[in-house]
Design a protein around this motif. Sequence first.
Motif, PDB file in Angstrom:
ATOM      1  N   GLN A 213       0.153  -1.152  -0.066  1.00 47.42           N
ATOM      2  CA  GLN A 213      -0.141   0.057  -0.197  1.00 47.42           C
ATOM      3  C   GLN A 213       1.032   1.529  -0.115  1.00 47.42           C
ATOM      4  OE1 GLN A 213      -2.750  -0.335   3.475  1.00 47.42           O
ATOM      5  NE2 GLN A 213      -4.507  -1.767   2.224  1.00 47.42           N
ATOM      6  N   LYS A 214       1.890   0.833  -0.324  1.00 46.17           N
ATOM      7  CA  LYS A 214       2.719   2.400  -0.791  1.00 46.17           C
ATOM      8  C   LYS A 214       2.166   3.732  -1.221  1.00 46.17           C
ATOM      9  CE  LYS A 214       7.314   1.989  -1.882  1.00 46.17           C
ATOM     10  NZ  LYS A 214       8.709   1.642  -1.024  1.00 46.17           N
ATOM     11  N   GLY A 215       2.281   4.603  -0.780  1.00 48.25           N
ATOM     12  CA  GLY A 215       2.197   5.945  -0.456  1.00 48.25           C
ATOM     13  C   GLY A 215       0.417   6.275  -0.507  1.00 48.25           C
ATOM     14  N   ALA A 216      -0.477   5.172   0.173  1.00 44.49           N
ATOM     15  CA  ALA A 216      -1.161   5.018   0.782  1.00 44.49           C
ATOM     16  C   ALA A 216      -0.960   4.825   2.209  1.00 44.49           C
ATOM     17  CB  ALA A 216      -2.456   4.077   0.218  1.00 44.49           C
ATOM     18  N   GLY A 217      -1.402   6.738   2.963  1.00 43.22           N
ATOM     19  CA  GLY A 217      -1.708   6.990   4.110  1.00 43.22           C
ATOM     20  C   GLY A 217       0.247   7.248   4.763  1.00 43.22           C
ATOM     21  N   VAL A 218       0.084   6.559   6.437  1.00 41.55           N
ATOM     22  CA  VAL A 218       0.973   7.618   6.638  1.00 41.55           C
ATOM     23  C   VAL A 218       2.084   7.099   7.196  1.00 41.55           C
ATOM     24  CG1 VAL A 218       1.603   9.148   8.975  1.00 41.55           C
ATOM     25  CG2 VAL A 218      -0.713   9.331   7.860  1.00 41.55           C
ATOM     26  N   ASP A 219       3.190   7.375   6.549  1.00 42.87           N
ATOM     27  CA  ASP A 219       4.754   6.950   7.047  1.00 42.87           C
ATOM     28  C   ASP A 219       4.410   6.452   8.791  1.00 42.87           C
ATOM     29  OD1 ASP A 219       6.582   4.965   7.559  1.00 42.87           O
ATOM     30  OD2 ASP A 219       7.707   6.578   5.601  1.00 42.87           O
ATOM     31  N   LEU A 220       4.266   5.549   9.075  1.00 40.57           N
ATOM     32  CA  LEU A 220       3.846   5.826  11.300  1.00 40.57           C
ATOM     33  C   LEU A 220       5.766   5.640  10.812  1.00 40.57           C
ATOM     34  CD1 LEU A 220       1.337   2.521  11.623  1.00 40.57           C
ATOM     35  CD2 LEU A 220       1.058   5.673  12.046  1.00 40.57           C
ATOM     36  N   ASP A 221       7.038   4.884  10.530  1.00 43.99           N
ATOM     37  CA  ASP A 221       7.529   5.366  11.133  1.00 43.99           C
ATOM     38  C   ASP A 221       8.238   6.593  11.273  1.00 43.99           C
ATOM     39  OD1 ASP A 221       8.322   2.749  11.552  1.00 43.99           O
ATOM     40  OD2 ASP A 221       8.486   2.618   9.541  1.00 43.99           O
ATOM     41  N   LYS A 222       7.626   7.866  10.509  1.00 41.64           N
ATOM     42  CA  LYS A 222       8.580   8.457  10.369  1.00 41.64           C
ATOM     43  C   LYS A 222       7.156   9.449  10.477  1.00 41.64           C
ATOM     44  CE  LYS A 222      11.297   7.561   6.579  1.00 41.64           C
ATOM     45  NZ  LYS A 222      11.311   7.623   5.098  1.00 41.64           N
ATOM     46  N   SER A 223       6.267   9.522  11.431  1.00 43.15           N
ATOM     47  CA  SER A 223       4.790  10.081  11.790  1.00 43.15           C
ATOM     48  C   SER A 223       5.246  10.890  12.952  1.00 43.15           C
ATOM     49  CB  SER A 223       3.143   9.431  11.359  1.00 43.15           C
ATOM     50  OG  SER A 223       2.585  10.689  12.152  1.00 43.15           O
ATOM     51  N   LEU A 224       5.638  12.580  13.342  1.00 46.32           N
ATOM     52  CA  LEU A 224       5.603  12.702  14.388  1.00 46.32           C
ATOM     53  C   LEU A 224       4.402  12.255  14.938  1.00 46.32           C
ATOM     54  CD1 LEU A 224       7.253  13.718  16.058  1.00 46.32           C
ATOM     55  CD2 LEU A 224       6.500  16.381  15.438  1.00 46.32           C
TER      56      LEU A 224
END
Length: 151
Positions: free
Chosen positions: A3-14
Amino acid sequence: MSQKGAGVDLDKSLGYLLKEASSTLRAAMEEVLRPLGMTVTHYSCLELLAQRPGLSNSELARGAFVTRQSMNVLLQALERDGYVTRPTAALVGKALPARLTPRGRRSLEKATVAVRSVEVRMLSGITGAEQSEAFRILQSMIDSLRADDGA
């Protein structure tokens, strides 16, 4: 399936990291408050009343981040158990402002020591200057969100 590009990258989401920090802090606080017969909401209510005596149910609910209904249930239990007092009839409007009893103050003192120990543990890996900067940054984030919200 990716689901690349779909949603937020949790590893980089503040935002996600802040939520994880909040959840971890709450769990640590619950752990030290449980032996005292308290929850974080119970503690928050007592702390708010100690610092701002006479708050209404609605004001306490906002300060403790719970619904008015949840706060009302908690206040009834705290009153029944002798931690707070409230007038039997509203002096003005519908508000029944709560106040801590001596028992409530003693209970809060023990809880405050426990909660402070969690905060000391949480901050043990950063310097005083870093703590000040983190506080400033977090307050700025809150202010920005509230300004955009019209709050």
